[in-house]
Design an enzyme around this catalytic site. Structure first.
Site, PDB file in Angstrom:
ATOM      1  N   ASP A  66      71.154  37.938  52.287  1.00 29.49           N
ATOM      2  CA  ASP A  66      70.113  36.642  51.143  1.00 29.49           C
ATOM      3  C   ASP A  66      71.378  35.304  51.644  1.00 29.49           C
ATOM      4  O   ASP A  66      71.868  34.842  51.228  1.00 29.49           O
ATOM      5  CB  ASP A  66      70.627  37.407  50.278  1.00 29.49           C
ATOM      6  CG  ASP A  66      69.814  36.682  49.207  1.00 29.49           C
ATOM      7  OD1 ASP A  66      69.063  35.990  49.324  1.00 29.49           O
ATOM      8  OD2 ASP A  66      70.237  36.943  47.819  1.00 29.49           O
ATOM      9  N   ASP A 112      78.232  36.629  48.343  1.00 29.10           N
ATOM     10  CA  ASP A 112      77.183  37.273  47.692  1.00 29.10           C
ATOM     11  C   ASP A 112      76.767  38.729  49.117  1.00 29.10           C
ATOM     12  O   ASP A 112      75.953  38.715  49.429  1.00 29.10           O
ATOM     13  CB  ASP A 112      76.303  36.907  46.994  1.00 29.10           C
ATOM     14  CG  ASP A 112      75.041  36.940  45.973  1.00 29.10           C
ATOM     15  OD1 ASP A 112      75.487  38.962  45.775  1.00 29.10           O
ATOM     16  OD2 ASP A 112      74.897  36.182  45.421  1.00 29.10           O
TER      17      ASP A 112
HETATM   18  N1  ATP Z   1      83.879  31.826  44.402  1.00 22.79           N
HETATM   19  C1  ATP Z   1      82.881  31.243  44.120  1.00 22.79           C
HETATM   20  N2  ATP Z   1      83.664  29.914  43.901  1.00 22.79           N
HETATM   21  C2  ATP Z   1      83.027  28.738  42.634  1.00 22.79           C
HETATM   22  N3  ATP Z   1      82.438  28.664  42.588  1.00 22.79           N
HETATM   23  C3  ATP Z   1      81.218  30.043  42.866  1.00 22.79           C
HETATM   24  C4  ATP Z   1      82.124  31.102  43.512  1.00 22.79           C
HETATM   25  N4  ATP Z   1      80.987  32.304  43.700  1.00 22.79           N
HETATM   26  C5  ATP Z   1      80.224  31.449  42.540  1.00 22.79           C
HETATM   27  N5  ATP Z   1      80.036  30.888  42.627  1.00 22.79           N
HETATM   28  C6  ATP Z   1      78.852  29.061  41.614  1.00 22.79           C
HETATM   29  O1  ATP Z   1      78.735  30.134  40.945  1.00 22.79           O
HETATM   30  C7  ATP Z   1      76.605  30.568  41.025  1.00 22.79           C
HETATM   31  C8  ATP Z   1      75.937  32.073  40.959  1.00 22.79           C
HETATM   32  O2  ATP Z   1      76.820  32.657  41.738  1.00 22.79           O
HETATM   33  P1  ATP Z   1      75.989  34.299  41.681  1.00 22.79           P
HETATM   34  O3  ATP Z   1      76.736  34.553  43.216  1.00 22.79           O
HETATM   35  O4  ATP Z   1      76.741  35.114  40.889  1.00 22.79           O
HETATM   36  O5  ATP Z   1      74.602  33.894  42.090  1.00 22.79           O
HETATM   37  P2  ATP Z   1      73.565  33.604  42.929  1.00 22.79           P
HETATM   38  O6  ATP Z   1      74.353  33.564  44.780  1.00 22.79           O
HETATM   39  O7  ATP Z   1      73.368  31.499  43.244  1.00 22.79           O
HETATM   40  O8  ATP Z   1      72.403  33.727  42.453  1.00 22.79           O
HETATM   41  P3  ATP Z   1      72.259  35.212  43.333  1.00 22.79           P
HETATM   42  O9  ATP Z   1      72.873  35.887  43.661  1.00 22.79           O
HETATM   43  O10 ATP Z   1      71.025  35.827  42.164  1.00 22.79           O
HETATM   44  O11 ATP Z   1      71.498  35.363  44.152  1.00 22.79           O
HETATM   45  C9  ATP Z   1      77.069  29.714  42.555  1.00 22.79           C
HETATM   46  O12 ATP Z   1      75.514  29.406  42.509  1.00 22.79           O
HETATM   47  C10 ATP Z   1      78.299  29.073  42.568  1.00 22.79           C
HETATM   48  O13 ATP Z   1      77.806  27.446  41.890  1.00 22.79           O
END
Ligand code: ATP
Length: 489
Positions: free
Chosen positions: A329, A347
């Site tokens: 992904d 992720d």
């Molecule tokens: N370690 C981190 N530090 C700062 N911001 C973060 C971090 N992890 C995630 N985020 C923020 O939170 C948002 C959501 O993260 P998340 O991994 O839940 O979803 P995504 O990757 O955007 O979507 P999906 O998991 O549905 O593919 C990210 O787009 C980012 O902006």
């Protein structure tokens, strides 16, 4: 008799019986209540010194002055008859009635089958132990048999008589850890466990002011845990897939690398499961490219460093000792940036261990997960997952970084960016004309860098997967590009 006083032959045979099919893990985790972290540590130590893990476990547990009778009770709970037989000569005869109880019961654990078949107990019992009244020192009852309470518990492993278990408390179901959860715990054991209360406090009771973003599986909050800035992903309660996400994250996000987002810990104990990561102060690449932060636009030098770092992280995953790890992904939202804009791939919820061995080029998966505009045809149509899937996604990201064109644009004639760029190349259009409009025509413009990104994007998104480069090749190509262009902005 204390555990450390067990006769050599009995100890050796117990080790043999409990090493089989990792019964020692059940003993350590479910009955001695060692944390999954400790279980992993025992396993690693035993492996390092080529010794029996059961022996290692006994050494550790024995240091807490546990007695042979206590071990006997735990083995009784495990219904491990061969091990009970083996240990019987070392315990007070009053305990033998437990063994009789199992012998008379038809419900002795099928799981003991292997051990039974190979049972070589030094002293076999004939099942005719007497039922002498239990000693006065015994005060508590287990399955109708009293147990000693005199052990000194001065270490991390709780007494086997404590009713609440670390693992069961930590279970998201609130009850005793089931087998699946125990499996998870075994596999994720090197990741620290955190309490829900601690995380609630760290995020100021999940304050909206600390909300960093939302994804398909839940919300991500900024927080401070033990004076450490963290990002806490709180997984949706009603999300059926959350355990899968959690397991994958915990099992696969254990590869330590500068360009892989470190998972600091996890929490299974509260109303929602949580994953705790390093806080990435620079936000995601998605936010930066789309101008969703207060930061200035990325310079070419920063874009290059991000491309380079992501390639470095991916080539690392893809070349893991014969078994590549496929992220599955790769997209700008999953590329997080620290305060210096160093990228880290995050992720791992969809990550998979790839095909084993050099002769295997892909895995056939039962379902396709991921984000469609970043996935190649062979994966979407025939479910062939290989490292080339990540390469393809990376190619799309490269073009997005250069042009900020959307990976999927319903208003574009060719909606998918991965196809659009091949049309552009066919038409002979100079990719530099597509450079990110924020820097195109400014002093920060760098047409040759834009062309290079575009060219890598084209190569990585080739229709035939065997015509795409490996991530290692991409990484080397970027390295080579760095030298003559060292002074780009
Ligand atoms: N370690 C981190 N530090 C700062 N911001 C973060 C971090 N992890 C995630 N985020 C923020 O939170 C948002 C959501 O993260 P998340 O991994 O839940 O979803 P995504 O990757 O955007 O979507 P999906 O998991 O549905 O593919 C990210 O787009 C980012 O902006």
């Amino acid at each position: 008799m204390y555990i450390y006083e067990l006769p050599f032959e009995i100890n050796k045979e117990l080790c043999r019986l409990l090493d089989i099919e990792d019964y020692w893990k059940e003993l350590a985790g479910n009955h001695m209540k060692y944390s999954a972290f400790d279980v992993n540590d025992i396993e690693q130590t035993a492996r390092r010194f080529s010794m029996s893990p059961t022996n290692q476990l006994f050494t550790r547990w024995g240091q807490l002055n546990h007695r042979a009778e206590e071990l006997f009770i735990l083995l009784y709970r495990m219904k491990h008859i061969p091990a009970l037989n083996c240990l019987a000569p070392a315990v007070n005869k009053d305990f033998h009635k437990l063994l009789n109880k199992h012998k008379n019961s038809s419900s002795a654990k099928a799981a003991c089958h292997t051990a039974l078949v190979q049972d070589k107990s030094p002293q076999k019992t004939d099942g005719s132990f007497s039922s002498i009244p239990l000693p006065v020192m015994l005060m508590e009852k287990v399955d109708g048999v009293q147990q000693p309470t005199s052990s000194i518990h001065n270490g991390t492993a709780p007494s086997p008589y404590e009713t609440s278990s670390d693992i069961s408390k930590d279970s998201s179901t609130g009850g005793r850890a089931n087998n699946d959860e125990y499996e998870i715990m075994k596999r994720v054991s090197s990741i620290p466990k955190m309490s829900y209360e601690e995380l609630k406090e760290a995020t100021d009771n999940w304050s909206n002011n600390n909300l960093l973003g939302r994804g398909g599986f839940g919300q991500v909050f900024k927080g401070e845990w033990k004076h450490l800035p963290v990002a806490v992903k709180r997984l949706q309660r009603e999300n059926d897939g959350r355990n899968k996400e959690l397991i994958a994250e915990m099992c696969l996000n254990q590869y330590r690398h500068d360009n892989i987002l470190p998972l600091y810990g996890y929490c299974l104990g509260g109303p929602e499961a949580c994953l705790v990561y390093q806080l990435m102060a620079g936000g995601s690449l998605e936010q930066r490219l789309r101008g969703k932060t207060h930061h200035p636009p990325l310079t070419w030098s920063q874009r290059y460093n991000i491309a380079h770092g992501v390639a470095r992280g991916l080539q690392f995953l893809h070349t893991m000792a014969g078994t590549p790890l496929i992220h599955g992904d790769i997209k700008p939202a999953n590329i997080l940036l620290d305060q210096c804009l160093m990228p880290k791939i995050g992720d791992f919820g969809l990550a998979r261990k790839g095909p084993y061995g050099e002769d295997r080029t892909h895995l056939k998966v039962s379902r396709v997960f991921g984000t469609r505009p970043y996935l190649p045809y062979e994966y979407l149509s025939t479910r062939c997952l290989s490292p080339a899937v990540d390469v393809y996604s990376y190619g799309v990201v490269m073009v997005e970084m250069a042009t900020v064109l959307l990976a999927l644009d319903r208003d574009r004639k060719v909606q998918l960016l991965s196809q659009h760029i091949h049309e552009i190349a066919k038409l002979g259009i100079d990719p530099a004309t597509l450079e990110d409009p924020v820097i195109r025509g400014t002093a920060y413009s760098n047409p040759s860098m834009c062309r290079e990104f575009f060219s890598i994007g084209l190569h990585c998104t080739k229709f035939k997967r065997n015509e795409r480069p490996t991530m290692l090749e991409v990484f080397k190509r970027l390295n080579a590009f760095q030298t003559p262009q060292a002074n780009f902005t």
